[in-house]
Design a protein around this motif. Structure first.
Motif, PDB file in Angstrom:
ATOM      1  N   ASN A 292      -9.375  62.058  29.754  1.00 25.93           N
ATOM      2  CA  ASN A 292      -9.173  64.401  29.958  1.00 25.93           C
ATOM      3  C   ASN A 292      -9.356  64.242  28.505  1.00 25.93           C
ATOM      4  OD1 ASN A 292      -9.368  64.230  32.950  1.00 25.93           O
ATOM      5  ND2 ASN A 292      -7.543  63.579  33.486  1.00 25.93           N
ATOM      6  N   ALA A 293      -8.412  64.008  27.824  1.00 30.96           N
ATOM      7  CA  ALA A 293      -8.662  65.187  26.805  1.00 30.96           C
ATOM      8  C   ALA A 293      -9.828  64.146  25.661  1.00 30.96           C
ATOM      9  CB  ALA A 293      -7.867  63.955  25.792  1.00 30.96           C
ATOM     10  N   LYS A 294     -10.830  63.764  26.022  1.00 27.01           N
ATOM     11  CA  LYS A 294     -11.363  63.508  25.178  1.00 27.01           C
ATOM     12  C   LYS A 294     -13.134  64.052  25.987  1.00 27.01           C
ATOM     13  CE  LYS A 294     -15.945  60.727  25.049  1.00 27.01           C
ATOM     14  NZ  LYS A 294     -16.393  61.177  23.877  1.00 27.01           N
ATOM     15  N   LYS A 295     -12.523  64.612  27.353  1.00 24.59           N
ATOM     16  CA  LYS A 295     -14.076  65.262  27.433  1.00 24.59           C
ATOM     17  C   LYS A 295     -13.783  66.406  27.600  1.00 24.59           C
ATOM     18  CE  LYS A 295     -15.483  62.685  31.206  1.00 24.59           C
ATOM     19  NZ  LYS A 295     -14.682  62.091  32.109  1.00 24.59           N
ATOM     20  N   GLY A 296     -12.408  66.949  26.275  1.00 19.20           N
ATOM     21  CA  GLY A 296     -11.548  68.470  26.758  1.00 19.20           C
ATOM     22  C   GLY A 296     -10.647  68.934  27.482  1.00 19.20           C
TER      23      GLY A 296
ATOM     24  N   CYS B 151     -17.785  63.494  14.983  1.00 22.89           N
ATOM     25  CA  CYS B 151     -16.595  62.320  16.349  1.00 22.89           C
ATOM     26  C   CYS B 151     -17.005  62.588  17.177  1.00 22.89           C
ATOM     27  CB  CYS B 151     -15.412  62.853  15.590  1.00 22.89           C
ATOM     28  SG  CYS B 151     -13.630  62.463  16.936  1.00 22.89           S
ATOM     29  N   ASP B 152     -16.823  61.720  17.905  1.00 19.13           N
ATOM     30  CA  ASP B 152     -17.329  62.075  19.674  1.00 19.13           C
ATOM     31  C   ASP B 152     -16.012  62.178  20.462  1.00 19.13           C
ATOM     32  OD1 ASP B 152     -20.388  59.489  18.992  1.00 19.13           O
ATOM     33  OD2 ASP B 152     -17.752  58.705  18.337  1.00 19.13           O
ATOM     34  N   ALA B 153     -15.949  62.764  19.988  1.00 14.49           N
ATOM     35  CA  ALA B 153     -15.108  63.781  20.983  1.00 14.49           C
ATOM     36  C   ALA B 153     -15.351  65.599  21.022  1.00 14.49           C
ATOM     37  CB  ALA B 153     -13.213  63.644  20.100  1.00 14.49           C
ATOM     38  N   ASP B 154     -14.946  66.178  22.562  1.00 15.16           N
ATOM     39  CA  ASP B 154     -15.347  67.090  22.627  1.00 15.16           C
ATOM     40  C   ASP B 154     -14.681  68.271  21.820  1.00 15.16           C
ATOM     41  OD1 ASP B 154     -16.184  68.882  25.200  1.00 15.16           O
ATOM     42  OD2 ASP B 154     -13.977  69.650  24.347  1.00 15.16           O
ATOM     43  N   ILE B 155     -15.198  69.322  21.161  1.00 13.01           N
ATOM     44  CA  ILE B 155     -14.766  70.351  20.659  1.00 13.01           C
ATOM     45  C   ILE B 155     -12.704  70.352  20.804  1.00 13.01           C
ATOM     46  CG2 ILE B 155     -15.850  72.353  21.781  1.00 13.01           C
ATOM     47  CD1 ILE B 155     -15.854  71.758  17.660  1.00 13.01           C
ATOM     48  N   LYS B 156     -13.164  70.407  22.342  1.00 15.03           N
ATOM     49  CA  LYS B 156     -11.656  71.065  22.696  1.00 15.03           C
ATOM     50  C   LYS B 156     -10.017  70.236  22.071  1.00 15.03           C
ATOM     51  CE  LYS B 156     -13.113  74.675  26.235  1.00 15.03           C
ATOM     52  NZ  LYS B 156     -13.212  74.002  26.767  1.00 15.03           N
ATOM     53  N   PHE B 157     -11.311  69.111  21.844  1.00 19.18           N
ATOM     54  CA  PHE B 157      -9.844  67.779  21.513  1.00 19.18           C
ATOM     55  C   PHE B 157      -9.545  68.111  19.932  1.00 19.18           C
ATOM     56  CE2 PHE B 157      -8.978  63.672  20.187  1.00 19.18           C
ATOM     57  CZ  PHE B 157      -8.074  62.930  20.446  1.00 19.18           C
TER      58      PHE B 157
ATOM     59  N   GLY C 194      -7.834  48.580   0.124  1.00 15.83           N
ATOM     60  CA  GLY C 194      -8.098  50.028   0.782  1.00 15.83           C
ATOM     61  C   GLY C 194      -7.857  50.557   1.942  1.00 15.83           C
ATOM     62  N   VAL C 195      -8.150  51.318   2.655  1.00 17.84           N
ATOM     63  CA  VAL C 195      -7.311  52.290   3.741  1.00 17.84           C
ATOM     64  C   VAL C 195      -7.634  52.564   4.957  1.00 17.84           C
ATOM     65  CG1 VAL C 195      -5.596  53.923   1.624  1.00 17.84           C
ATOM     66  CG2 VAL C 195      -7.570  54.657   2.963  1.00 17.84           C
ATOM     67  N   GLN C 196      -7.118  53.020   6.043  1.00 13.17           N
ATOM     68  CA  GLN C 196      -7.745  52.885   7.186  1.00 13.17           C
ATOM     69  C   GLN C 196      -7.426  54.444   7.428  1.00 13.17           C
ATOM     70  OE1 GLN C 196      -8.006  49.864  10.976  1.00 13.17           O
ATOM     71  NE2 GLN C 196      -6.729  51.920  11.485  1.00 13.17           N
ATOM     72  N   MET C 197      -8.163  55.525   7.511  1.00 12.80           N
ATOM     73  CA  MET C 197      -7.951  56.621   8.241  1.00 12.80           C
ATOM     74  C   MET C 197      -8.420  57.017   9.544  1.00 12.80           C
ATOM     75  SD  MET C 197      -8.858  58.623   4.383  1.00 12.80           S
ATOM     76  CE  MET C 197      -8.013  59.790   5.068  1.00 12.80           C
ATOM     77  N   GLY C 198      -7.778  57.649  10.318  1.00  8.50           N
ATOM     78  CA  GLY C 198      -8.138  58.178  11.228  1.00  8.50           C
ATOM     79  C   GLY C 198      -8.487  59.336  12.015  1.00  8.50           C
ATOM     80  N   THR C 199      -6.994  60.240  11.924  1.00 11.14           N
ATOM     81  CA  THR C 199      -7.194  61.198  12.394  1.00 11.14           C
ATOM     82  C   THR C 199      -7.904  62.475  11.222  1.00 11.14           C
ATOM     83  OG1 THR C 199      -4.470  61.233  12.645  1.00 11.14           O
ATOM     84  CG2 THR C 199      -5.457  63.383  11.999  1.00 11.14           C
ATOM     85  N   ARG C 200      -8.055  61.831   9.845  1.00 11.97           N
ATOM     86  CA  ARG C 200      -8.813  62.889   9.513  1.00 11.97           C
ATOM     87  C   ARG C 200     -10.931  63.572   9.798  1.00 11.97           C
ATOM     88  NH1 ARG C 200      -7.557  65.033   4.339  1.00 11.97           N
ATOM     89  NH2 ARG C 200      -9.338  66.556   4.660  1.00 11.97           N
ATOM     90  N   PHE C 201     -10.749  61.928  10.590  1.00 12.55           N
ATOM     91  CA  PHE C 201     -12.070  62.207  10.948  1.00 12.55           C
ATOM     92  C   PHE C 201     -12.670  62.587  12.681  1.00 12.55           C
ATOM     93  CE2 PHE C 201     -12.379  58.032   7.669  1.00 12.55           C
ATOM     94  CZ  PHE C 201     -13.670  58.520   7.983  1.00 12.55           C
ATOM     95  N   VAL C 202     -11.502  62.861  13.182  1.00 10.66           N
ATOM     96  CA  VAL C 202     -11.043  63.323  14.051  1.00 10.66           C
ATOM     97  C   VAL C 202     -11.725  64.788  14.498  1.00 10.66           C
ATOM     98  CG1 VAL C 202     -10.275  64.365  16.364  1.00 10.66           C
ATOM     99  CG2 VAL C 202      -8.989  62.037  15.429  1.00 10.66           C
TER     100      VAL C 202
ATOM    101  N   VAL D 218     -10.649  55.296  23.826  1.00 14.28           N
ATOM    102  CA  VAL D 218     -10.741  56.033  24.430  1.00 14.28           C
ATOM    103  C   VAL D 218     -12.193  57.300  24.624  1.00 14.28           C
ATOM    104  CG1 VAL D 218     -10.616  57.000  26.848  1.00 14.28           C
ATOM    105  CG2 VAL D 218      -8.310  55.594  26.170  1.00 14.28           C
ATOM    106  N   GLY D 219     -13.278  56.894  23.675  1.00 17.67           N
ATOM    107  CA  GLY D 219     -14.189  57.570  23.315  1.00 17.67           C
ATOM    108  C   GLY D 219     -14.180  58.118  22.653  1.00 17.67           C
TER     109      GLY D 219
END
Length: 360
Positions: free
Chosen positions: A316-320, A243-249, A230-238, A24-25
Motif C-alpha cells: 500500500n505504501a509503495k502505491k502511495g 525511484c519506483d515508489a509512488d510520489i506520495k511515498f 564502497g558504500v551502499q545507500m538506500g534512503t537518498r535514492f528514494v 516491496v517495489g
C-alpha cells in the motif's frame, strides 16, 4: 580526487556506490537501471516483487519468479551497467529468487535478513553472479566465510556491513540500535579485520561495503578512508524521480521531521525503522488491522499473532496509500528536502566527496 572505482572480482563499478535494495517495489528496474547507468551498482529488491501480478494471492511463487525475471530484463534493456538483486534470506521463496537471478544473469546477489549459509550451492558452472552477504557484525562475516569455505570451497565476493541507522528491518536488538558499540563506524573496521585472513586464503580481496545512514559525499569519504571499498545507500535514492515508489511515498520523506522517524516492532520479529503516520499510530494505539495471510512471505512471521500484514502495508505504501501502510526509511530520511534525478544526486555526492578529500 574523483570517486575511486569499486571492484568486486572482475566487476568494476565506476563509482563506489551501491543503491540499496528496497523491498516491496521501491527499487525495481526504474531505479536500478538509472543508478547502473551512472556507474554505480543498481539493485532490484526481490521481496514481494510480484505484488502487481494478478495471481499474486493464488500463485505466490510463480508470480514472483515472473516479475523478477521481467524486472531484470527491463533493467538490462536500459543499461549495460552493473545490476544486482537484493534477496532476504528470511523470504520463503529465497531459493526461487536466487535461481531466477542467476538464470537471468544478475551481476550480483545481495543476501541479508539472515545468514545465507547455502548461497554458493546455487552457483553452477559458468554462472558469473557474485555473492555478497549483508551482515551487521564481524562475527557473522567469520561464520559465513568458514561455512562457505568448508562446505563449498567458496568465499564471499564482498560483504555489505549494515549499521543500525539503516531503513527497514534491522539486524540488531532494540537496545543495540543507539549503542555506540554497534555503530557502523565501529563495525566496518572490525569486519575488514575479520575478513583479512580469508582474503589470504582466497588469494583476492574481499571488499567491505559500508551501509546504513550514509548520507553525503563526506560520509563516503569517511568510510573509504576507514578501509571500506564502497558504500551502499538506500534512503537518498528514494527521493529521486527514477525511484519506483509512488510520489506520495517519496513525499513522506520530504514531509518527515526528525521525531517522525521511528523504530517499530515488525510482525516478522525484527525491529524496523519507518516514517510515522496514521497507520502506525493506529497500530501503536492497539488497533488491529484484520487480514488473511495470502502470501506466507517471511519464514519468521507469525501471522496468527500479528496486528497487521507487513507485506500488504508495504504494498500500500509503495502505491502511495499511506493511510493503509507506511514507508520504511533510514535514520536520515528527515533530511531529505527535494526530489532530484539520480544523475543530480550522484553528482552532488561526487562534489561532496571531492571537497572532503581535498580538505583531508
Amino acid at each position: 580526487m574523483d570517486f575511486p572505482q569499486l571492484k568486486i572480482g572482475d566487476l568494476v563499478a565506476k563509482i563506489p556506490i551501491i543503491q540499496g535494495g528496497m523491498g516491496v517495489g521501491i527499487s525495481l528496474s526504474g531505479l536500478a537501471s538509472a543508478v547502473a547507468k551512472e556507474g554505480g551498482i543498481g539493485v532490484i529488491a526481490a521481496a514481494m516483487i510480484g505484488m502487481g501480478e494478478p495471481d499474486i494471492g493464488s500463485n505466490y511463487r510463480e508470480a514472483n519468479i515472473r516479475a523478477l525475471a521481467r524486472e531484470l530484463r527491463a533493467a538490462r534493456e536500459k543499461t549495460d551497467g552493473i545490476l544486482g538483486v537484493n534477496i532476504m534470506v528470511a523470504l520463503t521463496n529465497f531459493s526461487d529468487m536466487v535461481k531466477t537471478s542467476i538464470k537471468e544473469g544478475a551481476d550480483v546477489i545481495f543476501a541479508g535478513a539472515g545468514l545465507p549459509l547455502d548461497l554458493p550451492s546455487y552457483i553452477k558452472d559458468g554462472a558469473k553472479t557474485k555473492l555478497v552477504p549483508i551482515i551487521s557484525s564481524a562475527r557473522a562475516a567469520s561464520i559465513i566465510c568458514k561455512k562457505w569455505l568448508s562446505k563449498f570451497d567458496y568465499l564471499p565476493d564482498a560483504f555489505v556491513v549494515e549499521g543500525p541507522k539503516a531503513g527497514g528491518h534491522l539486524g540488531f536488538k532494540p537496545e543495540q540500535i543507539d549503542d555506540p558499540e554497534f555503530s557502523l563506524e565501529k563495525t566496518v573496521p572490525e569486519v575488514i579485520e575479520a575478513v583479512r585472513e580469508f582474503e589470504k586464503k582466497a588469494g583476492r580481496p574481499i571488499p567491505v561495503i559500508a551501509a546504513g545512514g550514509v548520507w553525503d559525499g563526506a560520509d563516503i569519504h569517511k568510510y573509504l578512508k576507514m578501509g571500506a571499498a564502497g558504500v551502499q545507500m538506500g534512503t537518498r535514492f528514494v527521493a529521486t524521480h527514477e525511484c519506483d515508489a509512488d510520489i506520495k511515498f517519496k513525499e513522506s520523506y520530504i514531509n518527515a521531521k526528525e521525531e517522525d522517524i521511528q523504530i517499530i516492532k515488525s510482525p516478522v520479529g525484527l525491529p524496523g525503522r519507518a516514517v510515522r503516520g496514521p497507520f502506525l499510530d493506529d497500530v501503536n494505539s492497539g488497533l488491529k488491522k484484520p487480514f488473511k495471510c495470502p502470501f506466507h512471505c517471511i519464514s519468521s512471521c507469525d501471522y496468527t499473532k500479528s496486528p497487521y500484514c507487513i507485506a500488504l502495508a508495504l504494498v500500500n505504501a509503495k502505491k502511495g496509500m499511506l493511510k493503509h501502510g507506511f514507508a520504511f526509511a533510514g535514520a536520515n530520511a528527515y533530511r531529505v528536502n527535494a526530489i532530484v534525478s539520480v544523475k543530480e544526486l550522484i553528482e552532488s555526492l561526487r562534489q561532496g566527496y571531492i571537497a572532503a578529500a581535498s580538505a583531508a
